[in-house]
Design a protein around this motif. Structure first.
Motif, PDB file in Angstrom:
ATOM      1  N   TYR A 157       0.824  -1.210   0.000  1.00  0.00           N
ATOM      2  CA  TYR A 157       0.000   0.000   0.000  1.00  0.00           C
ATOM      3  C   TYR A 157       0.858   1.261   0.000  1.00  0.00           C
ATOM      4  O   TYR A 157       0.439   2.297  -0.519  1.00  0.00           O
ATOM      5  CB  TYR A 157      -0.989  -0.039   1.165  1.00  0.00           C
ATOM      6  N   THR A 158       2.068   1.166   0.532  1.00  0.00           N
ATOM      7  CA  THR A 158       2.992   2.294   0.414  1.00  0.00           C
ATOM      8  C   THR A 158       3.347   2.527  -1.051  1.00  0.00           C
ATOM      9  O   THR A 158       3.356   3.672  -1.532  1.00  0.00           O
ATOM     10  CB  THR A 158       4.270   2.027   1.229  1.00  0.00           C
ATOM     11  N   GLY A 159       3.630   1.451  -1.777  1.00  0.00           N
ATOM     12  CA  GLY A 159       3.918   1.584  -3.202  1.00  0.00           C
ATOM     13  C   GLY A 159       2.740   2.126  -3.983  1.00  0.00           C
ATOM     14  O   GLY A 159       2.901   2.943  -4.902  1.00  0.00           O
ATOM     15  N   LEU A 160       1.545   1.691  -3.624  1.00  0.00           N
ATOM     16  CA  LEU A 160       0.341   2.185  -4.295  1.00  0.00           C
ATOM     17  C   LEU A 160       0.189   3.688  -4.074  1.00  0.00           C
ATOM     18  O   LEU A 160      -0.079   4.454  -5.015  1.00  0.00           O
ATOM     19  CB  LEU A 160      -0.878   1.424  -3.758  1.00  0.00           C
ATOM     20  N   GLY A 161       0.354   4.132  -2.827  1.00  0.00           N
ATOM     21  CA  GLY A 161       0.261   5.561  -2.537  1.00  0.00           C
ATOM     22  C   GLY A 161       1.338   6.358  -3.240  1.00  0.00           C
ATOM     23  O   GLY A 161       1.093   7.472  -3.725  1.00  0.00           O
ATOM     24  N   GLU A 162       2.539   5.796  -3.300  1.00  0.00           N
ATOM     25  CA  GLU A 162       3.657   6.458  -3.985  1.00  0.00           C
ATOM     26  C   GLU A 162       3.320   6.695  -5.458  1.00  0.00           C
ATOM     27  O   GLU A 162       3.556   7.781  -5.998  1.00  0.00           O
ATOM     28  CB  GLU A 162       4.888   5.572  -3.856  1.00  0.00           C
ATOM     29  N   ARG A 163       2.753   5.680  -6.098  1.00  0.00           N
ATOM     30  CA  ARG A 163       2.379   5.821  -7.510  1.00  0.00           C
ATOM     31  C   ARG A 163       1.268   6.851  -7.690  1.00  0.00           C
ATOM     32  O   ARG A 163       1.301   7.670  -8.620  1.00  0.00           O
ATOM     33  CB  ARG A 163       1.933   4.465  -8.072  1.00  0.00           C
ATOM     34  N   ALA A 164       0.282   6.857  -6.817  1.00  0.00           N
ATOM     35  CA  ALA A 164      -0.810   7.820  -6.922  1.00  0.00           C
ATOM     36  C   ALA A 164      -0.297   9.249  -6.810  1.00  0.00           C
ATOM     37  O   ALA A 164      -0.727  10.141  -7.548  1.00  0.00           O
ATOM     38  CB  ALA A 164      -1.857   7.539  -5.845  1.00  0.00           C
ATOM     39  N   LEU A 165       0.637   9.472  -5.891  1.00  0.00           N
ATOM     40  CA  LEU A 165       1.206  10.818  -5.745  1.00  0.00           C
ATOM     41  C   LEU A 165       1.949  11.219  -7.007  1.00  0.00           C
ATOM     42  O   LEU A 165       1.811  12.362  -7.483  1.00  0.00           O
ATOM     43  CB  LEU A 165       2.138  10.842  -4.532  1.00  0.00           C
ATOM     44  N   ASP A 166       2.722  10.305  -7.577  1.00  0.00           N
ATOM     45  CA  ASP A 166       3.446  10.610  -8.813  1.00  0.00           C
ATOM     46  C   ASP A 166       2.485  10.970  -9.942  1.00  0.00           C
ATOM     47  O   ASP A 166       2.726  11.911 -10.708  1.00  0.00           O
ATOM     48  CB  ASP A 166       4.306   9.423  -9.239  1.00  0.00           C
ATOM     49  N   ILE A 167       1.392  10.214 -10.062  1.00  0.00           N
ATOM     50  CA  ILE A 167       0.415  10.511 -11.118  1.00  0.00           C
ATOM     51  C   ILE A 167      -0.213  11.878 -10.884  1.00  0.00           C
ATOM     52  O   ILE A 167      -0.404  12.664 -11.826  1.00  0.00           O
ATOM     53  CB  ILE A 167      -0.684   9.434 -11.160  1.00  0.00           C
ATOM     54  N   GLY A 168      -0.536  12.197  -9.631  1.00  0.00           N
ATOM     55  CA  GLY A 168      -1.112  13.501  -9.332  1.00  0.00           C
ATOM     56  C   GLY A 168      -0.185  14.633  -9.726  1.00  0.00           C
ATOM     57  O   GLY A 168      -0.618  15.633 -10.321  1.00  0.00           O
ATOM     58  N   VAL A 169       1.095  14.482  -9.413  1.00  0.00           N
ATOM     59  CA  VAL A 169       2.077  15.519  -9.764  1.00  0.00           C
ATOM     60  C   VAL A 169       2.181  15.667 -11.279  1.00  0.00           C
ATOM     61  O   VAL A 169       2.164  16.782 -11.821  1.00  0.00           O
ATOM     62  CB  VAL A 169       3.454  15.181  -9.143  1.00  0.00           C
ATOM     63  N   GLU A 170       2.287  14.541 -11.989  1.00  0.00           N
ATOM     64  CA  GLU A 170       2.377  14.592 -13.445  1.00  0.00           C
ATOM     65  C   GLU A 170       1.143  15.254 -14.053  1.00  0.00           C
ATOM     66  O   GLU A 170       1.252  16.053 -14.998  1.00  0.00           O
ATOM     67  CB  GLU A 170       2.520  13.169 -14.000  1.00  0.00           C
ATOM     68  N   THR A 171      -0.020  14.930 -13.505  1.00  0.00           N
ATOM     69  CA  THR A 171      -1.272  15.424 -14.076  1.00  0.00           C
ATOM     70  C   THR A 171      -1.421  16.922 -13.904  1.00  0.00           C
ATOM     71  O   THR A 171      -1.820  17.631 -14.843  1.00  0.00           O
ATOM     72  CB  THR A 171      -2.467  14.698 -13.436  1.00  0.00           C
ATOM     73  N   VAL A 172      -1.110  17.460 -12.727  1.00  0.00           N
ATOM     74  CA  VAL A 172      -1.317  18.897 -12.521  1.00  0.00           C
ATOM     75  C   VAL A 172      -0.286  19.733 -13.291  1.00  0.00           C
ATOM     76  O   VAL A 172      -0.543  20.902 -13.595  1.00  0.00           O
ATOM     77  CB  VAL A 172      -1.312  19.269 -11.026  1.00  0.00           C
ATOM     78  N   HIS A 173       0.849  19.162 -13.618  1.00  0.00           N
ATOM     79  CA  HIS A 173       1.783  19.864 -14.498  1.00  0.00           C
ATOM     80  C   HIS A 173       1.236  19.933 -15.924  1.00  0.00           C
ATOM     81  O   HIS A 173       1.520  20.888 -16.660  1.00  0.00           O
ATOM     82  CB  HIS A 173       3.144  19.165 -14.514  1.00  0.00           C
TER      83      HIS A 173
END
Length: 383
Positions: A244-260
């Motif tokens: 679940y740490t890895g899952l959260g890590e990926r979600a944060l990365d996607i969020g950062v990529e998306t808002v850029h």
């Protein structure tokens, strides 16, 4: 070997692409499993002298965290194999070689699954609804129903337990069966909201027999200090937290990529410049930053044989709850800043949103975990 060596970027990208199809088709991850086997992933806990990778729990958790950034359902199911091999490793590190054959067989390609969970059994490992009947040759027959049996299409060894009530005091009997053993049925009933590729079907035991040589523990009903119980909890909770740490890590990365990438019509700037969105992602990043060292420290202490005494179980369940709840919060934040596109079923964030919800159902659940921690800090409730 580092997690990056074991799971190179190009492999993770293949896993990420396949994860979408597995989820859409409610299909087991056969291709992922074949690649992981080829890397020696399933033998990570076995010593290098035995043909394994010689990993401890800290390295295994780091690998599972990395795998989960690409394919959480694959990682979650593989956890169940790694729990048994991890238990064998932890016991061996503490002077108990009784499950060394588990490590040898993992090196040989056998796939272990965890068949302990039962509907309505909130005592988890301290009691069982499954009937274990002793046989004259020292073996046992088991009759009962096990739920959430991950790796159902692929396991070759299934760890089970049940209660033998034939003696003066009931005992809980732990054993392994093989896929060729008659007397069990796997239901085709895994049609879930998320974690679909894990194919964690229900397994019905109808007098399935474990021979004497595969009966590896008999324990009293209720909490006890047997090293097996600690080893199962340590591996189960820590590796769950890693996924679940890895899952959260990926979600944060996607969020950062998306808002850029997303542009505001109102300001003409990317959403990464919006103060409210920046605050929301910063809050998610702060939450994740607290999780990484906790996971690493708990796993490292298990490897180092640190004696936390009565505080071990609070530490383990606290890690699991922190990881699953943090990941859920972070996925939610990533979806909120990523716009309506994440609501579509083909969206990776949408899949992570469904996958992360499974975290609340794994033991220890919120109520049990908080009870464990409260008892450790405050003592038991007075009667």
């Amino acid at each position: 070997m580092t997690p990056e060596d074991l799971l190179p970027d190009e492999m993770l990208e293949r896993f990420r692409i396949r994860a979408k199809g597995y989820d859409e088709r409610n299909e087991f991850f056969h291709e992922d499993l074949a690649e992981l086997k080829g890397q020696g992933y399933l033998a990570m806990f076995a010593a290098t002298d035995d043909g394994g990778l010689g990993f401890g729990l800290q390295q295994a958790a780091a690998a599972q965290r990395r795998l989960a950034t690409a394919a959480p359902a694959t990682a979650l199911a593989v956890n169940m194999h790694l729990v048994w091999t991890g238990v064998a490793h932890l016991l061996q590190a503490r002077g108990d070689d009784s499950l060394h054959y588990v490590l040898r067989e993992a090196v040989a390609g056998e796939v272990f699954a965890f068949g302990n969970s039962e509907a309505g059994n909130d005592s988890v490992l301290f009691d069982s609804n499954t009937v274990a009947k002793p046989l004259a040759d020292g073996g046992y027959s088991f009759t009962g129903t096990k739920i959430f049996t991950s790796l159902s299409p692929a396991w070759t060894r299934l760890g089970i337990f049940g209660k033998d009530s034939t003696g003066e005091e009931p005992v809980l009997v732990h054993a392994f069966i093989t896929r060729q053993t008659p007397g069990y049925t796997i239901k085709d009933d895994w049609d879930t909201l998320g974690m679909r590729a894990s194919q964690s079907n229900t397994t019905v035991l109808d007098g399935v027999v474990a021979p004497a040589g595969r009966v590896f523990r008999k324990l009293p009903v209720g909490p006890n200090a047997d090293p097996l119980i600690f080893a199962i909890f340590a591996c189960f909770e820590t590796l769950l937290a890693a996924v679940y740490t890895g899952l959260g890590e990926r979600a944060l990365d996607i969020g950062v990529e998306t808002v850029h990438r997303r542009m505001s019509k109102k300001s003409g700037k990317p959403y990464s410049q919006d103060p409210d969105i920046r605050w929301r992602l910063a809050d998610a990043a702060i939450a994740m930053d607290g999780l990484y060292p906790q996971l690493d420290a708990v796993a490292g202490d298990v490897d180092a044989l640190v004696n936390h005494g009565a505080m071990w179980f609070p530490k383990l369940v606290g890690l699991k709850v922190r990881a699953t709840e943090t990941a859920r919060t972070v996925v939610d934040a990533a979806i909120r800043v990523s716009g309506g596109g994440s609501y579509f079923s083909g969206s990776e964030l949408g899949r992570l949103y469904r996958d992360v919800l499974a975290g609340m159902f794994h033991p220890s659940d919120d109520e049990s975990a908080h009870g464990t921690v409260a008892n450790a800090w405050l003592g038991p409730i007075e009667e």
